[in-house]
Design a protein around this motif. Structure first.
Motif, PDB file in Angstrom:
ATOM      1  N   UNK A  93      14.952 -24.195  14.122  1.00 46.37           N
ATOM      2  CA  UNK A  93      14.674 -25.625  13.926  1.00 46.37           C
ATOM      3  C   UNK A  93      13.357 -25.847  13.200  1.00 46.37           C
ATOM      4  N   UNK A  94      12.375 -25.001  13.416  1.00 48.86           N
ATOM      5  CA  UNK A  94      11.106 -25.129  12.692  1.00 48.86           C
ATOM      6  C   UNK A  94      11.340 -24.864  11.213  1.00 48.86           C
ATOM      7  N   UNK A  95      12.064 -23.818  10.899  1.00 49.25           N
ATOM      8  CA  UNK A  95      12.361 -23.507   9.508  1.00 49.25           C
ATOM      9  C   UNK A  95      13.164 -24.591   8.841  1.00 49.25           C
ATOM     10  N   UNK A 137      11.461 -30.376  18.921  1.00 50.60           N
ATOM     11  CA  UNK A 137      12.256 -29.345  18.264  1.00 50.60           C
ATOM     12  C   UNK A 137      12.940 -28.442  19.272  1.00 50.60           C
ATOM     13  N   UNK A 138      12.377 -28.347  20.460  1.00 49.62           N
ATOM     14  CA  UNK A 138      12.975 -27.493  21.469  1.00 49.62           C
ATOM     15  C   UNK A 138      12.051 -27.322  22.644  1.00 49.62           C
ATOM     16  N   UNK A 164      17.057 -12.295  26.912  1.00 50.79           N
ATOM     17  CA  UNK A 164      16.862 -13.354  27.903  1.00 50.79           C
ATOM     18  C   UNK A 164      17.098 -14.734  27.307  1.00 50.79           C
ATOM     19  N   UNK A 165      17.264 -15.699  28.199  1.00 49.97           N
ATOM     20  CA  UNK A 165      17.407 -17.093  27.767  1.00 49.97           C
ATOM     21  C   UNK A 165      16.148 -17.565  27.044  1.00 49.97           C
ATOM     22  N   UNK A 166      14.983 -17.123  27.514  1.00 44.13           N
ATOM     23  CA  UNK A 166      13.729 -17.524  26.869  1.00 44.13           C
ATOM     24  C   UNK A 166      13.659 -16.989  25.439  1.00 44.13           C
ATOM     25  N   UNK A 167      14.059 -15.728  25.223  1.00 41.81           N
ATOM     26  CA  UNK A 167      14.053 -15.166  23.874  1.00 41.81           C
ATOM     27  C   UNK A 167      15.014 -15.940  22.972  1.00 41.81           C
ATOM     28  N   UNK A 168      16.168 -16.292  23.494  1.00 38.47           N
ATOM     29  CA  UNK A 168      17.120 -17.095  22.712  1.00 38.47           C
ATOM     30  C   UNK A 168      16.547 -18.468  22.390  1.00 38.47           C
ATOM     31  N   UNK A 169      15.796 -19.039  23.328  1.00 38.68           N
ATOM     32  CA  UNK A 169      15.171 -20.342  23.086  1.00 38.68           C
ATOM     33  C   UNK A 169      14.155 -20.244  21.956  1.00 38.68           C
ATOM     34  N   UNK A 170      13.400 -19.152  21.900  1.00 39.53           N
ATOM     35  CA  UNK A 170      12.443 -18.968  20.796  1.00 39.53           C
ATOM     36  C   UNK A 170      13.174 -18.802  19.469  1.00 39.53           C
ATOM     37  N   UNK A 171      14.281 -18.075  19.463  1.00 38.16           N
ATOM     38  CA  UNK A 171      15.052 -17.938  18.221  1.00 38.16           C
ATOM     39  C   UNK A 171      15.583 -19.292  17.762  1.00 38.16           C
ATOM     40  N   UNK A 172      16.062 -20.095  18.700  1.00 39.37           N
ATOM     41  CA  UNK A 172      16.546 -21.429  18.354  1.00 39.37           C
ATOM     42  C   UNK A 172      15.431 -22.312  17.836  1.00 39.37           C
ATOM     43  N   UNK A 173      14.279 -22.244  18.481  1.00 42.32           N
ATOM     44  CA  UNK A 173      13.124 -23.020  18.039  1.00 42.32           C
ATOM     45  C   UNK A 173      12.697 -22.590  16.642  1.00 42.32           C
ATOM     46  N   UNK A 174      12.708 -21.303  16.404  1.00 44.25           N
ATOM     47  CA  UNK A 174      12.374 -20.784  15.082  1.00 44.25           C
ATOM     48  C   UNK A 174      13.302 -21.365  14.018  1.00 44.25           C
TER      49      UNK A 174
END
Length: 169
Positions: A50-52, A12-13, A38-48
């Motif tokens: 895709x999980x949803x 998923x990411x 940060x890029x890491x925070x954006x990655x968590x938002x993107x992962x969120x």
């Protein structure tokens, strides 16, 4: 890539941390709070997202790892913060009763929590759940280690607790 090859499933990411991030430890690894742009925070938002999307709007999520590192706790905490940031009420449960870490990330005590509820199902959730610095995120620490190491995560008490948590958040 090994898991992808063995299962045919796509990830998923991915979220990466630098050695400097890992070395800081504690609350500095909560990038959703400390470094929201940060890029890491954006990655968590993107992962969120895709999980949803993949789950049809997930209401419960388990983050697990075969490793003894705290990576699963970091991922779970940041995903919980991402859900809270997206406007959902979230209760993050630290189910790692052997090496609990969530309480240290959020700077709270670990004197009661999941193991307390599993031992006594009548304990009010408000007594074992603590507020965090995000208004939509509550934390249920793991609590003291259980007297008997069995499989509390496979118990009927956990199923009852999950129903209570789904009602609360």
């Amino acid at each position: 890539s090994d898991l992808e090859a063995a299962t045919g499933l796509l990830p998923l990411g991915a979220v990466t941390e630098t050695r400097r991030d890992v070395g800081r430890g504690g609350s500095s690894r909560l990038v959703m709070l400390r470094y929201p742009l940060s890029d890491a925070a954006e990655a968590y938002r993107g992962l969120l997202g895709r999980i949803g999307f993949a789950s049809g709007s997930a209401r419960t999520l388990l983050v697990a790892s075969s490793s003894d590192t705290d990576a699963k706790s970091v991922v779970a905490a940041n995903l919980a913060l991402a859900y809270a940031e997206a406007g959902r009420n979230v209760i993050l449960v630290d189910a790692d009763y052997r090496q609990p870490r969530m309480h240290s990330f959020f700077g709270v005590r670990n004197d009661r929590g999941l193991t307390t509820v599993l031992a006594d199902g009548d304990v009010p959730l408000g007594w074992v759940t603590v507020a965090t610095s995000h208004p939509r995120l509550g934390l249920m620490p793991s609590g003291p280690p259980p007297a008997e190491i069995s499989d509390p995560l496979g118990s009927p008490q956990l199923a009852a607790l999950l129903r209570r948590l789904l009602h609360a958040a």
